[in-house]
Design an enzyme around this catalytic site. Structure first.
Site, PDB file in Angstrom:
ATOM      1  N   VAL B  22       0.834  -1.200   0.000  1.00 10.80           N
ATOM      2  CA  VAL B  22       0.000   0.000   0.000  1.00 10.80           C
ATOM      3  C   VAL B  22       0.874   1.257   0.000  1.00 10.80           C
ATOM      4  CG1 VAL B  22      -1.804   1.288   1.193  1.00 10.80           C
ATOM      5  CG2 VAL B  22      -1.898  -1.211   1.126  1.00 10.80           C
ATOM      6  N   ARG B  52      14.707   1.049  -0.622  1.00 11.62           N
ATOM      7  CA  ARG B  52      15.019   2.129  -1.568  1.00 11.62           C
ATOM      8  C   ARG B  52      15.260   1.591  -2.972  1.00 11.62           C
ATOM      9  NH1 ARG B  52      18.212   7.086   1.112  1.00 11.62           N
ATOM     10  NH2 ARG B  52      17.408   8.000  -0.803  1.00 11.62           N
ATOM     11  N   LYS B 111      -7.263  -1.246  10.384  1.00 14.29           N
ATOM     12  CA  LYS B 111      -8.633  -1.516  10.855  1.00 14.29           C
ATOM     13  C   LYS B 111      -8.682  -2.015  12.285  1.00 14.29           C
ATOM     14  CE  LYS B 111      -8.297  -5.783   8.309  1.00 14.29           C
ATOM     15  NZ  LYS B 111      -7.245  -5.470   7.351  1.00 14.29           N
ATOM     16  N   GLY B 192      -3.224 -15.095  -4.376  1.00 13.52           N
ATOM     17  CA  GLY B 192      -2.717 -14.083  -3.452  1.00 13.52           C
ATOM     18  C   GLY B 192      -3.813 -13.377  -2.656  1.00 13.52           C
ATOM     19  N   GLU B 195      -4.229 -15.715   2.895  1.00  9.28           N
ATOM     20  CA  GLU B 195      -2.959 -16.017   3.565  1.00  9.28           C
ATOM     21  C   GLU B 195      -2.799 -17.533   3.674  1.00  9.28           C
ATOM     22  OE1 GLU B 195      -1.038 -13.502   4.920  1.00  9.28           O
ATOM     23  OE2 GLU B 195      -2.485 -11.947   4.362  1.00  9.28           O
ATOM     24  N   LYS B 210     -14.000  -4.389  10.948  1.00  3.05           N
ATOM     25  CA  LYS B 210     -14.561  -3.395  10.032  1.00  3.05           C
ATOM     26  C   LYS B 210     -16.004  -3.056  10.404  1.00  3.05           C
ATOM     27  CE  LYS B 210     -11.628  -5.035   6.250  1.00  3.05           C
ATOM     28  NZ  LYS B 210     -11.597  -6.001   5.122  1.00  3.05           N
ATOM     29  N   GLY B 307      -6.258  -4.416  -2.118  1.00  2.00           N
ATOM     30  CA  GLY B 307      -5.290  -4.227  -3.187  1.00  2.00           C
ATOM     31  C   GLY B 307      -4.568  -2.913  -3.000  1.00  2.00           C
TER      32      GLY B 307
END
Lengths: 432, 432
Positions: B22, B52, B111, B192, B195, B210, B307
C-alpha cells in the site's frame, strides 16, 4: 486551498427558500436530529399563510420568520446558510448570487442551475470565501457527490456511467415484465413518478444536467449540457425487451461520460446493458452511478434518487458539513468539448411489412457503410405486415451506423423508422 | 464543532510509515497527481536500504528522508500528516499516539487499531485539534467512510449490512460454480487473496473489526469487536449452494449491525442471501456496504475492497481532505452492548447415515423448542451413508434454533454436526 467563512456560534442558522415537498421534508428530518447544530430561522415561499398550515410546518421552530419577500432571507443577519429548493434557472440564479455576495453559504438541490451556471457560481463562492454545496442535485439520497468529492479525490476518474433519472428507470424496469411504453408511463404518472408532460425525464434533459454536474466533479471537465446528445426512451417497445433478453441484456436509460483524447465522449439515452452489469441491477425509481478510476477501478453508488425524504437527507448532510466547517475537496475543471460519437456494438430494431429481399437490402446498406453484422434475431408470432426483427452490429462508430439507418428509413417496406441503440459491452464497464 | 489544526503553506508534507504494497502504491498514485498539493518528505521502514531499491521507490521525491527510526518521522518538523500503513495494534498504537501528541494529523488504513482503540484515538485527536482519518480501513477503495460521514450525516442510519471481506467473497462466489471449500480456498491462496493461515479472514475476525468501525460511524455505537459473534465459512460445502439455489438464494459472508432496543444486534458469518438482493451482487474480491436510513432508505456502496492501488486511493483521498482543511462531520458515539441473537428464518443442513425416522426425530426436537419448519429439501443422487438434506425454519431467534441443533448433534445418525445459517429475507433488507 480553500478558506472557510467563519460561522458565529455553535448553531448554523438556515434560511429556507421553498417549503414544498423537499423543503417541508428538510424541516421534518432536521427536527428528528436534536443534536444537528442546525436551526431554521427564515422561510421564504409564495402564499406563506397557506404554507404555514402545511402539516410539516410544525417542524419549523416557532420563532422562525415566514416571508414572501426573498430579500428578507438572502441578506438576513440571522441566516448563515441559504438553502435553495425552488429549482429552475431564473430567478434562482439571481437569488443565489445575492446570497453568495452577502457572504452566505449556499446549499442547493437545483440541478439545472448547477449544470448550466455552476462554474461561475463556484468561482463567486470561492471569491467570497463561502461554500456552495449541491449534494441533492444528483441522485437525491445517494451520496455520490460527497463520495466522489471526498472519497475518490485520490484517484483519476476517467468515466462515469449512471442511471440518473428515476422516472425513466421506473418505466423501463416496468417494461421488463411485458408492459408497453404507454402503459408503463401511465403507471409512472399514476404513482406520481412522472409529470403530465414527461418530456424532461423521458427525453433525457434531466439526466443530461446531472451528467454535466458529475463530469465537472469527477472528470474535472466543464461541458455544456446542450452539447450532450440525448435520446428519448419513448420509442422503446416491449418487443425490444424480448430481443434484449435473448442477447443477455435489458434496457435502461444510461448516462455516460468518458475522457477521450482531450474531449468528453458523452451521451444520454436508452441502451442495452448486460444483465450481469451493475447498470442492470437498478429497479424502480432507483438511481445508480458507476465511476471508473485509473487506480481504484469501478465504484458503484446506488439508492433512492428522488423523493422528499432522501433529498432532504442530502440537503441536511450538506448543511451539517458546513456546520462542521468542512470544505469539500475541489479541483479546478477545464472547459471541454463534447464528443457525442462512440464506438460500440449497436442494436437495430426494424418493423417491416414482410416481403422477400428485406434482409439483403438492409445488409447491403450496412455493408456499404462498412458496418459488420454480428447477429440477426427474429422471433415468431408477429403479424407479417408489422414484423419486428433485430440486427446487432459489431463495434462501430454511432455516427456511421446512424447514417446507414437514416438511409434505410426511406425503404418502402419500413413500417416505422428503425430504432438504433448502443449496447454496453461487459469490457466496456470493466475495462481499466 | 471541530477546530482544524492550521497547516503551513500550500503543500501538505507526508511522513509515511511503511513502504510495502500500500505504501509504495500510495507513492505511485500520488506521483500521478501533479496538482495534489501533497508531498512525501519522510519514509520509515525496516530494511530501508532494501526498500530504496523497490521499483516504486522512484515515485518518492529524491530529497525525502528514508529512515529506520520511527521517531524521525513522528515528530519531524517537515511532516504535517503521518500516514500509517503498518497494521496491527502494537507498536502502531504508540506511534500514532506520539504523532497526535506532536500535533500531526494522522491517516491510517489500520482496521484493528481503529476498531479496538478508535474511541480513545479520536478523543486524543480532537483534544490536539488534529484530524484522524481512516477511509482505507474499511472496504479499501470504496468510499463508504467519507460517503457515510459526509453524505449520510443528515439521516439516522439504523442498520448496516455488508460484504466486508474480499477473501471470503472470492471463496464463496467461486463455490457458486460448483467448487468445494478447500478447492476455492486453494484458488484464493494461489491468487494471493488468502494467507497461508486464512483464519483471520474465513473465521470473520477481519470483517468483525470493520463492522465495529462502521457501527461507530453510522450507528453512533461504540461496540467491542470481541462481543460480536463470528462464524467461520469453512463449513460451507458445494451442496449448500445447490440447496440455496433452490431457495432463490446464494451464500455470502455477511456482516450486519442494527440498532435494536438500545443495543446493537450484530453478527458476522455465512448467510443465505436472496439472489435479487444487493448482497448477492458482489462477486470475486468485491466489497459492498448497504446502509439503511430512517429517511433516505437503502444506499449501496460497492467496489474493490483491497489491493495496493484502491487502498492507496482511499489513503490519498484522506490526505487531500486534510490538505483542503476539510473536517469530517463527526457525531459522538455511545458505548453499547452487542446482542448476538436475531430473529430470522434459518437454514439447517444435515448430513446423515440414512435410516427410517430421521425427519420425525429432527422435527420432534424442533417442535419441542417451538421452531416451525418452513420447508424440507432433499436432492437425489447422494450416497445413503452421507445423505445431505435441508430444513428451513420460519423466523425464530437464532439462540433457540441453535439450542435445538446442539441437541440434534448427538443423534446417532448424524455424520457431522448440522450446519445452521441465518437467511436474509427480502423485507429484511428493504424494510424502512
Amino acid at each position: 486551498m480553500q478558506r472557510i467563512h467563519p460561522l458565529e456560534g455553535d448553531t448554523v442558522r438556515v434560511g429556507l427558500l421553498g417549503f414544498g415537498t423537499v423543503g417541508s421534508s428538510f424541516a421534518e428530518v432536521l427536527a428528528a436530529q436534536a443534536e444537528a447544530g442546525v436551526r431554521i430561522t427564515r422561510v421564504f415561499n409564495r402564499g406563506v399563510e397557506r404554507k404555514r398550515l402545511h402539516a410539516k410546518a410544525t417542524f419549523v421552530p416557532r420563532d422562525a420568520v415566514w416571508t414572501e419577500r426573498v430579500e428578507e432571507v438572502l441578506g438576513a443577519a440571522d441566516v448563515d446558510v441559504v438553502v435553495e429548493l425552488m429549482g429552475g434557472l431564473d430567478p434562482a440564479e439571481g437569488w443565489l448570487r445575492s446570497a453568495l455576495q452577502a457572504g452566505k453559504h449556499v446549499v442547493t438541490a437545483n440541478k439545472q442551475l448547477i449544470a448550466f451556471r455552476g462554474g461561475e457560481l463556484f468561482a463567486l463562492a470561492a471569491e467570497r470565501g463561502v461554500q456552495l454545496l449541491y449534494g441533492a442535485a444528483v441522485a437525491g439520497g445517494v451520496p455520490v457527490i460527497p463520495g466522489v468529492a471526498q472519497g475518490l479525490c485520490g484517484d483519476e476518474v476517467t468515466r462515469i456511467s449512471g442511471i440518473l433519472n428515476g422516472t425513466c428507470n421506473f418505466i423501463l424496469s416496468s417494461m421488463e415484465t411485458g408492459a408497453e411504453y404507454g402503459e408503463a408511463l401511465s403507471r409512472a404518472q399514476a404513482a406520481g413518478y412522472a409529470e403530465a408532460d414527461p418530456s424532461a425525464d423521458v427525453d433525457g434533459l434531466d439526466a443530461r444536467a446531472k451528467l454535466c454536474i458529475l463530469a465537472r466533479l469527477a472528470l474535472h471537465a466543464e461541458i455544456d449540457p446542450e452539447e450532450i446528445p440525448a435520446e428519448t426512451i419513448a420509442r422503446i417497445a416491449a418487443v425490444d425487451f424480448a430481443y434484449a433478453k435473448e442477447l443477455g441484456c435489458t434496457l435502461r436509460q444510461v448516462s455516460r461520460a468518458e475522457l477521450q483524447d482531450g474531449m468528453v465522449s458523452a451521451s444520454v439515452g436508452p441502451m442495452l446493458a448486460p444483465r450481469s452489469s451493475p447498470i442492470a441491477w437498478s429497479h424502480g425509481t432507483q438511481n445508480m452511478v458507476v465511476t471508473s478510476g485509473r487506480f481504484g477501478g469501478d465504484v458503484v453508488f446506488s439508492g433512492q434518487g428522488a423523493g422528499g425524504h432522501p433529498t432532504a437527507v442530502a440537503v441536511l448532510s450538506d448543511v451539517r458539513a458546513i456546520a462542521e466547517k468542512s470544505a469539500q475537496v475541489r479541483l479546478s475543471a477545464r472547459r471541454m468539448k463534447v464528443k457525442g460519437d462512440a464506438v460500440a456494438p449497436h442494436y437495430l430494431r426494424f418493423v417491416v411489412a414482410d416481403e422477400p429481399g428485406i434482409v439483403a437490402a438492409i445488409a447491403g446498406v450496412l455493408a456499404r457503410h462498412g458496418v459488420n453484422i454480428d447477429c440477426l434475431l427474429q422471433h415468431r408470432g408477429y403479424p407479417a405486415e408489422r414484423l419486428p426483427f433485430v440486427i446487432t452490429t459489431e463495434p462501430c462508430p454511432s455516427s456511421t451506423v446512424r447514417r446507414a439507418v437514416a438511409e434505410m428509413a426511406a425503404m418502402r417496406f419500413m413500417v416505422q423508422p428503425p430504432l438504433c441503440l448502443r449496447m454496453l459491452i461487459v469490457n466496456d464497464t470493466e475495462r481499466d
